[in-house]
Design a protein around this motif. Structure first.
Motif, PDB file in Angstrom:
ATOM      1  N   VAL A  53      -8.221-103.072 -30.383  1.00 24.53           N
ATOM      2  CA  VAL A  53      -6.770-102.923 -30.264  1.00 24.53           C
ATOM      3  C   VAL A  53      -6.322-103.020 -28.814  1.00 24.53           C
ATOM      4  CG1 VAL A  53      -6.730-100.384 -30.073  1.00 24.53           C
ATOM      5  CG2 VAL A  53      -4.794-101.588 -31.092  1.00 24.53           C
ATOM      6  N   ILE A  54      -7.152-102.532 -27.877  1.00 20.87           N
ATOM      7  CA  ILE A  54      -6.795-102.615 -26.461  1.00 20.87           C
ATOM      8  C   ILE A  54      -6.828-104.065 -25.988  1.00 20.87           C
ATOM      9  CG2 ILE A  54      -7.530-101.991 -24.122  1.00 20.87           C
ATOM     10  CD1 ILE A  54      -8.589 -99.351 -25.365  1.00 20.87           C
ATOM     11  N   ALA A  57      -4.462 -96.877 -34.081  1.00 25.65           N
ATOM     12  CA  ALA A  57      -5.436 -97.798 -34.671  1.00 25.65           C
ATOM     13  C   ALA A  57      -6.632 -97.097 -35.297  1.00 25.65           C
ATOM     14  CB  ALA A  57      -5.920 -98.790 -33.608  1.00 25.65           C
ATOM     15  N   VAL A  71      -0.556 -95.812 -22.525  1.00 27.45           N
ATOM     16  CA  VAL A  71      -0.468 -96.902 -23.503  1.00 27.45           C
ATOM     17  C   VAL A  71      -1.729 -96.951 -24.347  1.00 27.45           C
ATOM     18  CG1 VAL A  71      -0.277 -99.407 -23.794  1.00 27.45           C
ATOM     19  CG2 VAL A  71       1.081 -98.250 -22.036  1.00 27.45           C
ATOM     20  N   LYS A  95      -3.888-105.993 -27.368  1.00 26.26           N
ATOM     21  CA  LYS A  95      -2.639-105.681 -26.663  1.00 26.26           C
ATOM     22  C   LYS A  95      -2.598-106.357 -25.305  1.00 26.26           C
ATOM     23  CE  LYS A  95       1.309-103.571 -26.197  1.00 26.26           C
ATOM     24  NZ  LYS A  95       2.461-103.940 -27.061  1.00 26.26           N
ATOM     25  N   GLN A 125     -11.227 -99.175 -31.021  1.00 28.63           N
ATOM     26  CA  GLN A 125     -10.483 -98.951 -29.778  1.00 28.63           C
ATOM     27  C   GLN A 125     -10.501-100.194 -28.893  1.00 28.63           C
ATOM     28  OE1 GLN A 125     -12.605 -95.502 -28.352  1.00 28.63           O
ATOM     29  NE2 GLN A 125     -11.083 -94.087 -29.157  1.00 28.63           N
ATOM     30  N   ASP A 148      -1.791 -94.152 -26.947  1.00 27.73           N
ATOM     31  CA  ASP A 148      -0.913 -94.434 -28.087  1.00 27.73           C
ATOM     32  C   ASP A 148      -1.507 -95.508 -28.993  1.00 27.73           C
ATOM     33  OD1 ASP A 148       0.870 -92.558 -27.161  1.00 27.73           O
ATOM     34  OD2 ASP A 148       2.194 -94.012 -26.189  1.00 27.73           O
ATOM     35  N   LEU A 149      -2.063 -96.550 -28.381  1.00 26.07           N
ATOM     36  CA  LEU A 149      -2.641 -97.649 -29.166  1.00 26.07           C
ATOM     37  C   LEU A 149      -3.811 -97.163 -30.022  1.00 26.07           C
ATOM     38  CD1 LEU A 149      -2.735-100.562 -26.551  1.00 26.07           C
ATOM     39  CD2 LEU A 149      -1.346-100.486 -28.628  1.00 26.07           C
ATOM     40  N   THR A 150      -4.720 -96.447 -29.382  1.00 28.60           N
ATOM     41  CA  THR A 150      -5.929 -96.034 -30.102  1.00 28.60           C
ATOM     42  C   THR A 150      -5.630 -94.966 -31.142  1.00 28.60           C
ATOM     43  OG1 THR A 150      -6.446 -94.472 -28.309  1.00 28.60           O
ATOM     44  CG2 THR A 150      -7.454 -96.641 -28.197  1.00 28.60           C
TER      45      THR A 150
END
Length: 303
Positions: free
Chosen positions: A268-269, A133, A125, A272, A265, A128-130
């Motif tokens: 966004v983490i 972003a 996860v 989430k 990073q 994918d997020l980083t």
């Protein structure tokens, strides 16, 4: 996985690589030529689900080998691909044989596997997020914000020199010599006990929070070329000369790229996690339900 299991599991790989290293030592170097370097061959392809071995009915897949290969230290890159392949395969087969021989599976294995799966899934996860972003556009936008903030609220920096002595009397005597016309740097070289003494007391540029409070408060109230009265800090007594001031320059994008990437990073983490937490039901044990030190009592895992 315990250290002993790791050592046993890698025995075949270590043996194969040692044999390969010995073979390499006897290989004659190819003569240097002016022949053009051939283009790199395209990476080979295959189905990761393909079965490469079966151990008492348990299938070992190419994908499992690929993961094991990816986890090897970089030092293994020096060995030929066929040697690495055979070593990894032997390693996994031996591990499977040992695994199959375990009839009474300790509870700690299940807890460790649960931790490993949780970590891997969370890592997917995060990746994918980083990836989504951290783009060149996002990095540039964050840098532009940094530049704008620096222009709106510039941070002052000071360039100063100082001399350090043990007593107030020594500091005042040094100040009197400078006031009478002696060069600050020469006096500092002669009397200062600080590490900057041999260079005339030069400290270079520094900003807020980089010096002890008494020192910073002194330079804040000075103008360029001013020489202070004796100032006491935890290190002793100082005479300070302010050479010049400036607004802290904004670093080039490449100098702060890693910092910006890390910030994007993290943002966004955390965002989430907060989103997921708001939609989830999380129930925690009472704060005093367990002695925090119990985490170090690994003997409990043997029960």
């Amino acid at each position: 996985m315990t250290r002993m299991t790791t050592l046993l599991g890698t025995a075949a790989l270590a043996l194969a690589l040692t044999t390969a290293a010995q073979a390499q030592d006897t290989t004659t170097e190819a003569p240097v030529t002016d022949a053009p370097v051939a283009e790199a061959a395209p990476a080979p392809t295959a189905d990761p689900a393909a079965v490469v071995a079966t151990v008492d009915g348990t299938e070992i897949t190419l994908g499992q080998m690929m993961i094991a290969r990816a986890q090897l230290p970089q030092q293994y890159d020096q060995f030929p691909a066929d040697v690495i392949y055979q070593g990894v395969l032997d390693q996994i087969v031996q591990q499977q044989l040992l695994s199959n021989s375990l009839t009474d599976v300790p509870a700690r294995v299940g807890w460790a596997m649960a931790n490993e799966e949780r970590s891997l899934r969370a890592g997917e996860v995060i990746t994918d997020l980083t990836k989504a972003a951290v783009t060149d556009e996002a990095i540039q936008a964050a840098y532009d914000e940094m530049v704008a903030a620096a222009a709106e609220e510039p941070v002052k920096e000071w360039n100063a020199s100082h001399l350090l002595v043990e007593t107030e009397e020594e500091a005042q005597a040094a100040k009197d010599r400078i006031t009478a016309g002696e060069d600050f740097a020469e006096v500092a070289k002669e009397v200062s006990t600080g590490p900057s003494g041999p260079t005339g007391g030069e400290l270079g540029w520094f900003g807020p929070g980089q010096m002890v409070a008494e020192f910073e408060q002194t330079v804040e109230g000075m103008e360029a070329d001013d020489v202070s009265d004796p100032v006491q800090t935890q290190f002793g007594w100082h005479i300070v000369k302010l050479n010049e001031t400036r607004d802290k320059p904004v670093a080039a994008l490449e100098e702060v790229r890693a910092e910006i990437v890390g910030g994007l990073q993290e943002a966004v983490i955390l965002s989430k996690i907060e989103e997921l937490k708001a939609a989830a039901t999380v129930t925690l044990a009472e704060p005093d339900a367990f002695d925090p030190a119990v985490l170090t009592n690994l003997d409990l895992l043997e029960k």
